[in-house]
Write a protein that holds these residues in place. Structure first.
Motif, mmCIF file in Angstrom:
data_model
loop_
_atom_site.group_PDB
_atom_site.id
_atom_site.type_symbol
_atom_site.label_atom_id
_atom_site.label_comp_id
_atom_site.label_asym_id
_atom_site.label_seq_id
_atom_site.Cartn_x
_atom_site.Cartn_y
_atom_site.Cartn_z
ATOM 1 N N THR A 46 0.848 -0.801 -0.209
ATOM 2 C CA THR A 46 0.173 -0.055 0.090
ATOM 3 C C THR A 46 1.077 1.287 -0.119
ATOM 4 O O THR A 46 2.228 1.184 0.929
ATOM 5 C CB THR A 46 -0.975 0.175 1.317
ATOM 6 O OG1 THR A 46 -1.284 -1.187 1.703
ATOM 7 C CG2 THR A 46 -1.984 1.117 0.819
ATOM 8 N N LEU A 72 1.094 4.716 1.542
ATOM 9 C CA LEU A 72 0.941 5.075 2.627
ATOM 10 C C LEU A 72 0.370 6.950 2.397
ATOM 11 O O LEU A 72 -0.524 7.119 2.882
ATOM 12 C CB LEU A 72 1.404 5.295 3.912
ATOM 13 C CG LEU A 72 1.896 4.226 4.411
ATOM 14 C CD1 LEU A 72 2.876 4.184 5.570
ATOM 15 C CD2 LEU A 72 0.768 2.846 4.224
ATOM 16 N N ARG A 101 -2.995 5.683 -1.826
ATOM 17 C CA ARG A 101 -3.594 4.755 -0.600
ATOM 18 C C ARG A 101 -4.015 3.915 -2.036
ATOM 19 O O ARG A 101 -4.892 2.621 -2.437
ATOM 20 C CB ARG A 101 -5.067 5.298 0.049
ATOM 21 C CG ARG A 101 -4.747 5.835 1.105
ATOM 22 C CD ARG A 101 -3.673 4.196 2.392
ATOM 23 N NE ARG A 101 -3.380 5.804 3.476
ATOM 24 C CZ ARG A 101 -4.606 5.756 4.375
ATOM 25 N NH1 ARG A 101 -5.742 5.443 4.331
ATOM 26 N NH2 ARG A 101 -4.119 6.661 5.681
ATOM 27 N N ARG A 102 -3.260 3.818 -2.780
ATOM 28 C CA ARG A 102 -3.221 2.408 -4.348
ATOM 29 C C ARG A 102 -2.636 1.762 -3.089
ATOM 30 O O ARG A 102 -2.066 1.652 -1.795
ATOM 31 C CB ARG A 102 -2.848 3.346 -5.141
ATOM 32 C CG ARG A 102 -2.634 4.159 -6.195
ATOM 33 C CD ARG A 102 -1.626 5.280 -7.011
ATOM 34 N NE ARG A 102 -0.621 5.509 -6.442
ATOM 35 C CZ ARG A 102 0.229 5.871 -7.188
ATOM 36 N NH1 ARG A 102 0.086 6.110 -8.677
ATOM 37 N NH2 ARG A 102 1.925 6.161 -6.486
ATOM 38 N N ASP A 103 -3.095 0.509 -4.377
ATOM 39 C CA ASP A 103 -2.559 -0.769 -3.172
ATOM 40 C C ASP A 103 -2.227 -1.853 -4.126
ATOM 41 O O ASP A 103 -3.201 -2.062 -5.237
ATOM 42 C CB ASP A 103 -3.570 -1.250 -2.048
ATOM 43 C CG ASP A 103 -4.987 -1.126 -2.566
ATOM 44 O OD1 ASP A 103 -5.791 -2.293 -3.715
ATOM 45 O OD2 ASP A 103 -6.043 -0.484 -2.017
ATOM 46 N N ASN A 162 -8.679 -3.068 0.248
ATOM 47 C CA ASN A 162 -7.909 -2.532 0.839
ATOM 48 C C ASN A 162 -7.968 -2.948 2.223
ATOM 49 O O ASN A 162 -8.661 -2.483 3.538
ATOM 50 C CB ASN A 162 -7.982 -0.673 0.396
ATOM 51 C CG ASN A 162 -9.161 -0.439 0.285
ATOM 52 O OD1 ASN A 162 -9.969 -1.188 0.679
ATOM 53 N ND2 ASN A 162 -9.383 0.376 0.515
ATOM 54 N N TYR A 195 -6.360 -1.917 5.954
ATOM 55 C CA TYR A 195 -7.598 -0.567 7.083
ATOM 56 C C TYR A 195 -6.913 -1.733 8.117
ATOM 57 O O TYR A 195 -7.575 -1.490 9.416
ATOM 58 C CB TYR A 195 -8.773 -0.792 7.217
ATOM 59 C CG TYR A 195 -8.208 0.447 6.051
ATOM 60 C CD1 TYR A 195 -8.659 2.049 6.992
ATOM 61 C CD2 TYR A 195 -8.539 0.438 4.339
ATOM 62 C CE1 TYR A 195 -8.549 3.059 5.780
ATOM 63 C CE2 TYR A 195 -7.981 1.945 3.523
ATOM 64 C CZ TYR A 195 -8.413 2.812 4.605
ATOM 65 O OH TYR A 195 -7.748 4.454 3.640
ATOM 66 N N VAL A 247 -4.864 4.562 10.365
ATOM 67 C CA VAL A 247 -5.817 4.686 10.004
ATOM 68 C C VAL A 247 -6.872 5.346 10.371
ATOM 69 O O VAL A 247 -7.886 5.912 9.696
ATOM 70 C CB VAL A 247 -5.526 3.464 9.164
ATOM 71 C CG1 VAL A 247 -4.878 2.888 7.986
ATOM 72 C CG2 VAL A 247 -7.226 2.444 10.003
ATOM 73 N N ASP A 249 -7.311 9.351 10.125
ATOM 74 C CA ASP A 249 -7.352 10.044 8.400
ATOM 75 C C ASP A 249 -8.469 11.154 8.227
ATOM 76 O O ASP A 249 -8.688 11.226 9.386
ATOM 77 C CB ASP A 249 -7.693 8.441 7.564
ATOM 78 C CG ASP A 249 -7.182 7.485 7.284
ATOM 79 O OD1 ASP A 249 -6.121 7.975 7.068
ATOM 80 O OD2 ASP A 249 -6.834 6.812 6.377
ATOM 81 N N GLN A 298 -11.827 6.819 -3.645
ATOM 82 C CA GLN A 298 -10.925 6.944 -1.673
ATOM 83 C C GLN A 298 -10.677 8.052 -1.364
ATOM 84 O O GLN A 298 -10.539 8.896 -1.628
ATOM 85 C CB GLN A 298 -9.818 6.242 -2.528
ATOM 86 C CG GLN A 298 -9.251 4.756 -2.750
ATOM 87 C CD GLN A 298 -9.695 3.273 -1.735
ATOM 88 O OE1 GLN A 298 -9.657 3.601 -0.295
ATOM 89 N NE2 GLN A 298 -10.951 2.721 -2.388
#
Length: 268
Positions: free
Chosen positions: A79, A81, A84-86, A120, A124, A131, A134, A268
Motif C-alpha cells: 500500500t 500510504l 492509498r493505491r494498493d 484494501n 485497514y 488509519v 485519516d 477513495q
C-alpha cells in the motif's frame, strides 16, 4: 504545556456469560488519567497514537507491505500510504487499486471474492490505529468493553458522507487504560446495503511488534460475540515479512495490467 485531565466514563456493562439476561447489566464509573497534548484528535486517541509510535513517525512512511495466509493462498499486500493505491499479489491472482479503479488479474478465475470490498480491507485492519487518524473521520464516545473481567474504554469512529465506499461503517477502538495500546476493534459492515448496521464484529489485537519505532500487530483474532459480549476465539491471522519504507513504489507498480478482468471505479 501539558496538563492532566480526568475523564468520567459512564457505561452499561454486560457480564461475560453464555446466556446474558437483564440481571447481568451493571453500571460503573471509571476514572481514567490522560495526558493532554496539542492535537486535532480526541485526547485519548492522541495518547493511543503516541503509545504506538506517534503520527509524526507514521506519516514519515510512504509504503507498507506485509504477507499473510488467506485460507490456502498466501497473499502479499502493498500500500502507498500517501495515495492509498494498493496491490495484492498471490500465485493465483493479483488485484489492486491504481488510484481510479480497482482491477483484478485472474486468468484461471480463482478469485471468488469481491475485489472492490477486499482490495484494501486487510490494510485497514493491519494499519490500526493509525488509519483512524485519516481525514473525514468523526469521533465520539463508546461504551466500555469488558473481556475476562478487564475493562477497555472506547472511542467511536464514524465517517463523513463522502468518505470511501461505505461511509456508514462505524468502528469502535478499545484500549488498555494503563498503556493506551489498542486491544479491540469493533466494526460494522454496510457495503452494498447502504444502510447502517448494529451488528458489531470484534477483532482482538495481540502481540504488538516494533517496526522502526511503530507498533503494528503480529496477530489479530476474530471472536464470536453476542452484542458486546465477547465469547470464544473464532479465527486468527498472523502477519509476516512486514516492511515500512520511506520510499514510494513507482506508479507503474500499482497500474492496471493488460488482461485484467472488468474493473470497478472507486472513490477513495
Amino acid at each position: 504545556m501539558k496538563r492532566l485531565l480526568y475523564f468520567l466514563l459512564l457505561s452499561s456493562l454486560l457480564a461475560c456469560k453464555d446466556k446474558p439476561n437483564d440481571s447481568d447489566i451493571t453500571v460503573e464509573v471509571t476514572e481514567v488519567l490522560v495526558e493532554s497534548k496539542m492535537s486535532d484528535y480526541p485526547l485519548a486517541l492522541d495518547s493511543i497514537f503516541s503509545a504506538h509510535g506517534g503520527m509524526t513517525k507514521w506519516r514519515s512512511k510512504k509504503t507498507l507491505e506485509f504477507v499473510f495466509k488467506n485460507g490456502e493462498v498466501t497473499e502479499k499486500h502493498s500500500t502507498d500510504l500517501k495515495t492509498r493505491r494498493d496491490k495484492i499479489e498471490s500465485t493465483d491472482y493479483t488485484l489492486g487499486f491504481d488510484g481510479q479503479e480497482v482491477w483484478l488479474l485472474d486468468p484461471k478465475d480463482d478469485y471468488k471474492g469481491d475485489e472492490v470490498f477486499y482490495h484494501n480491507l486487510m490494510f485497514y485492519f493491519y494499519a490500526m490505529p493509525f488509519v483512524l487518524g485519516d481525514p473525514g473521520i468523526e469521533y465520539g464516545e463508546a461504551e466500555i468493553l469488558t473481556f475476562q473481567d478487564k475493562k477497555y474504554p472506547g472511542i467511536r469512529i464514524s465517517y463523513k458522507p463522502d468518505i470511501g465506499t461505505s461511509p456508514k461503517d462505524e468502528y469502535y477502538l478499545h484500549y488498555d487504560p494503563t498503556t493506551y495500546q489498542m486491544k479491540w476493534l469493533g466494526y460494522t459492515v454496510t457495503y452494498k446495503s447502504g444502510e447502517k448496521s448494529d451488528n458489531v464484529k470484534w477483532i482482538r489485537y495481540e502481540n504488538w511488534m516494533n517496526h522502526g519505532g511503530l507498533l503494528l500487530p503480529e496477530v489479530i483474532s476474530w471472536y464470536n460475540y453476542e452484542g458486546n459480549i465477547i465469547k470464544e476465539k473464532k479465527r486468527e491471522i498472523s502477519f509476516e515479512d512486514v516492511r515500512l519504507s520511506e520510499s514510494a513504489r513507482p506508479n507503474s507498480f500499482y497500474a492496471k495490467p493488460k488482461g485484467t478482468n472488468n474493473t470497478n471505479s472507486q472513490n477513495q
